[in-house]
Design an enzyme around this catalytic site. Structure first.
Site, PDB file in Angstrom:
ATOM      1  N   CYS A 139      -5.740   4.547  -3.504  1.00 62.14           N
ATOM      2  CA  CYS A 139      -5.947   3.148  -3.125  1.00 62.14           C
ATOM      3  C   CYS A 139      -7.154   2.472  -3.766  1.00 62.14           C
ATOM      4  CB  CYS A 139      -6.065   3.036  -1.606  1.00 62.14           C
ATOM      5  SG  CYS A 139      -4.610   3.621  -0.700  1.00 62.14           S
ATOM      6  N   ASP A 146      -0.303  -0.597  -4.993  1.00 65.66           N
ATOM      7  CA  ASP A 146      -1.447   0.041  -5.644  1.00 65.66           C
ATOM      8  C   ASP A 146      -1.101   1.383  -6.265  1.00 65.66           C
ATOM      9  OD1 ASP A 146      -1.123   1.295  -3.198  1.00 65.66           O
ATOM     10  OD2 ASP A 146      -3.128   0.851  -2.449  1.00 65.66           O
ATOM     11  N   ASN A 147      -0.101   2.066  -5.742  1.00 64.29           N
ATOM     12  CA  ASN A 147       0.356   3.344  -6.300  1.00 64.29           C
ATOM     13  C   ASN A 147       1.703   3.675  -5.691  1.00 64.29           C
ATOM     14  OD1 ASN A 147      -2.257   4.153  -4.303  1.00 64.29           O
ATOM     15  ND2 ASN A 147      -0.275   4.994  -3.689  1.00 64.29           N
ATOM     16  N   ASP A 153       0.837  -1.198   0.000  1.00 58.39           N
ATOM     17  CA  ASP A 153       0.000   0.000   0.000  1.00 58.39           C
ATOM     18  C   ASP A 153       0.874   1.250   0.000  1.00 58.39           C
ATOM     19  OD1 ASP A 153      -2.078   1.785   0.249  1.00 58.39           O
ATOM     20  OD2 ASP A 153      -3.013   0.792   1.947  1.00 58.39           O
ATOM     21  N   ASP A 154       0.865   1.987  -1.110  1.00 52.09           N
ATOM     22  CA  ASP A 154       1.628   3.247  -1.235  1.00 52.09           C
ATOM     23  C   ASP A 154       3.137   3.015  -1.323  1.00 52.09           C
ATOM     24  OD1 ASP A 154      -0.823   4.439  -0.945  1.00 52.09           O
ATOM     25  OD2 ASP A 154      -0.348   5.548   0.878  1.00 52.09           O
TER      26      ASP A 154
END
Length: 494
Positions: A73, A299-300, A37-38
């Site tokens: 997200c 996700d990014n 995540d991130d």
């Protein structure tokens, strides 16, 4: 005893079909997706993860031009599972009003997702971790044999999960370690003659970047990466309005806090690195490793101080849209680099392709190129819907409610991280001799940003207003078509 010829023929057919079925089972692959995540790639987000580098990157391929199609997200995770751009699955931000685990998602998109297709084809399916930000339900989404879904956004302690339909709360257990144990339990009990698909989504390195106790003192001297655009102020025509807010640069006290954040993000990833090692070790122990594909991605991306923005994603710059993407598996060349442009929407069709299952024509992604296809050209859509309302106004910062800003705080020097006029569409265009991005903002200025990354890697010179009119028109037409594309129409080069 003599048997009729028809009986002998029938026996031969049955024997042949049985052998063919055994061969089919023998050749079926398993799939694991590890989704952080991130996690950035531009700011060395993979550097501390030695197990992940050794067990996945060194044993497989690294996609060096991998992108999210929406740098936030919920839309991104929805794209990973559906193989669709956000304008097709209609999850546009992290809120219910933005479609995040909303009615349209549950009724029309969830029943068609990757796990449902695999489950119908006979796969065991497993999910553990963060799902969609607005998931606060005891309902197990369709297609999952085992489900351990986090309620809400990323957490490290004091979390609630739905365990196969039952809501359970934990206070003192570290969430990544919880996920580690659940995925190992699944691997330990999988049926050897049934293929599986497992997805595990740890919180790291999402804020508040909490490390496991065993990792909280690591990397004491690490600082935020001082890229050439670090704490660089932006003026009119250089960047869209959100990045020209005052103060023009971040104060020293905040820069020092960015060093702490970068260090904590690395620390929080160490438990994920342990989990990667545990997964590979368990697969090897159960003789499953040689027929399992393992995807590692995020996700990014994330920025930490670039263009005097404190810490977040949501911007159309390389820090935010580039993501790590590693893949190892039975047919993957070890220690290889793949330069072809790819996106997170490609993961679902890749798994279906490797599983010899039909890819739905509504999927916007393409199977990942697993050969040396370095010269392929592609235009990838990056789309983002800015968030900001009268209710997200922060009176501690020197702005007005009517500015419709969001994520503004004194801790970040009142450099707001989002706004209604942060809505944009970009086309990320790559081929062997081209590395370009063109963006149009839907704000009062109809602002344009474009960068030739072959000459300007850190996107410091906006050429959007210096382009030939014919070239700018071409990219604007590409955005018009890409933002309405479905399936194969998303693959056209404009």
């Amino acid at each position: 005893m003599m048997y009729p010829a028809s009986f002998v023929f029938l026996v031969l057919v049955i024997s042949y079909n049985f052998t063919e079925a055994l061969d089919s089972i023998k050749d079926e692959y398993n799939f694991i997706v590890i989704l952080t995540d991130d996690q950035d790639i531009v700011l060395q987000g993979l550097t501390p993860m030695t197990n992940t580098q050794q067990q996945i990157a060194n044993e497989g391929t690294t996609f060096v031009n991998a992108f999210t199609s929406s740098p936030v997200c919920c839309p991104s995770r929805s794209s990973i599972l559906s193989g669709k751009y956000a304008h097709n699955h209609r999850v546009t931000n992290n809120s219910l009003s933005g479609g995040c685990y909303g009615t349209f998602w549950q009724q029309h998109i969830e029943p068609t997702l990757l796990p449902t297709i695999l489950s119908k084809a006979g796969y065991q399916t497993f999910y553990a971790g963060k799902y969609l930000n607005q998931y606060f339900s005891e309902t197990v989404p369709p297609g999952w044999s085992q489900w351990f879904g986090l309620h809400g956004n990323s957490r490290y302690y004091n979390f609630t999960v739905t365990e196969n339909g039952r809501r359970v709360g934990y206070e003192d257990l570290y969430f990544t370690d919880y996920l580690h144990s659940k995925v190992l339990d699944f691997i330990n009990q999988v049926k050897q003659d049934t293929p599986f698909f497992a997805m595990v989504a740890p919180p790291a390195p999402h804020g508040p970047y909490t490390a496991a106790d065993r990792h909280k003192d690591l990397f004491p001297d690490i600082r935020a990466i001082r890229t050439p655009n670090f704490n660089l102020p932006s003026g009119p025509l250089e960047k869209h309005w959100l990045l020209t807010m005052q103060p023009s640069s971040l104060p020293l006290s905040l820069v020092e806090e960015l060093d702490v954040i970068h260090r904590k993000r690395w620390q929080s990833l160490m438990a994920v690195d342990d989990m990667v090692n545990g997964i590979v070790t368990s697969l090897k122990k159960h003789n499953l490793l040689e027929k399992t594909y393992i995807f590692y991605t995020s996700d990014n991306g994330y920025h930490i101080g670039q263009f005097a923005q404190a810490y977040d994603k949501r911007q159309p710059y390389e820090t935010d849209i580039r993501i790590p993407l590693l893949l190892r598996g039975p047919t993957i060349i070890r220690k290889s680099l793949q330069n072809a442009p790819v996106a997170l929407i490609d993961i679902a069709p890749t798994i279906l392709h490797l599983a010899n299952l039909e890819i739905p024509p509504s999927m916007d992604g393409l199977p990942l190129p697993l050969d040396k296809s370095e010269g392929k050209e592609r235009q990838i859509l990056i789309e983002y819907w800015g968030e900001g309302t009268l209710e997200t106004y922060n009176p501690e910062c020197p702005w007005q409610a009517q500015d419709l800003l969001q994520l503004c705080s004194l801790d970040a020097a009142c450099h707001c991280q989002d706004a209604w006029n942060n809505t944009y569409n970009c086309v990320r265009h790559l081929r062997e001799d081209l590395n370009f991005i063109y963006c149009e903002f839907r704000d009062t200025e109809q602002f344009v940003e474009a960068y030739d990354l072959s000459k300007d890697l850190y996107q410091m010179v906006n050429v959007g207003y210096d382009m030939l009119p014919s070239v700018r028109t071409k990219y604007s037409l590409a955005l018009t078509n890409l933002t309405t594309c479905i399936g194969s129409t998303c693959h056209t080069i404009y």
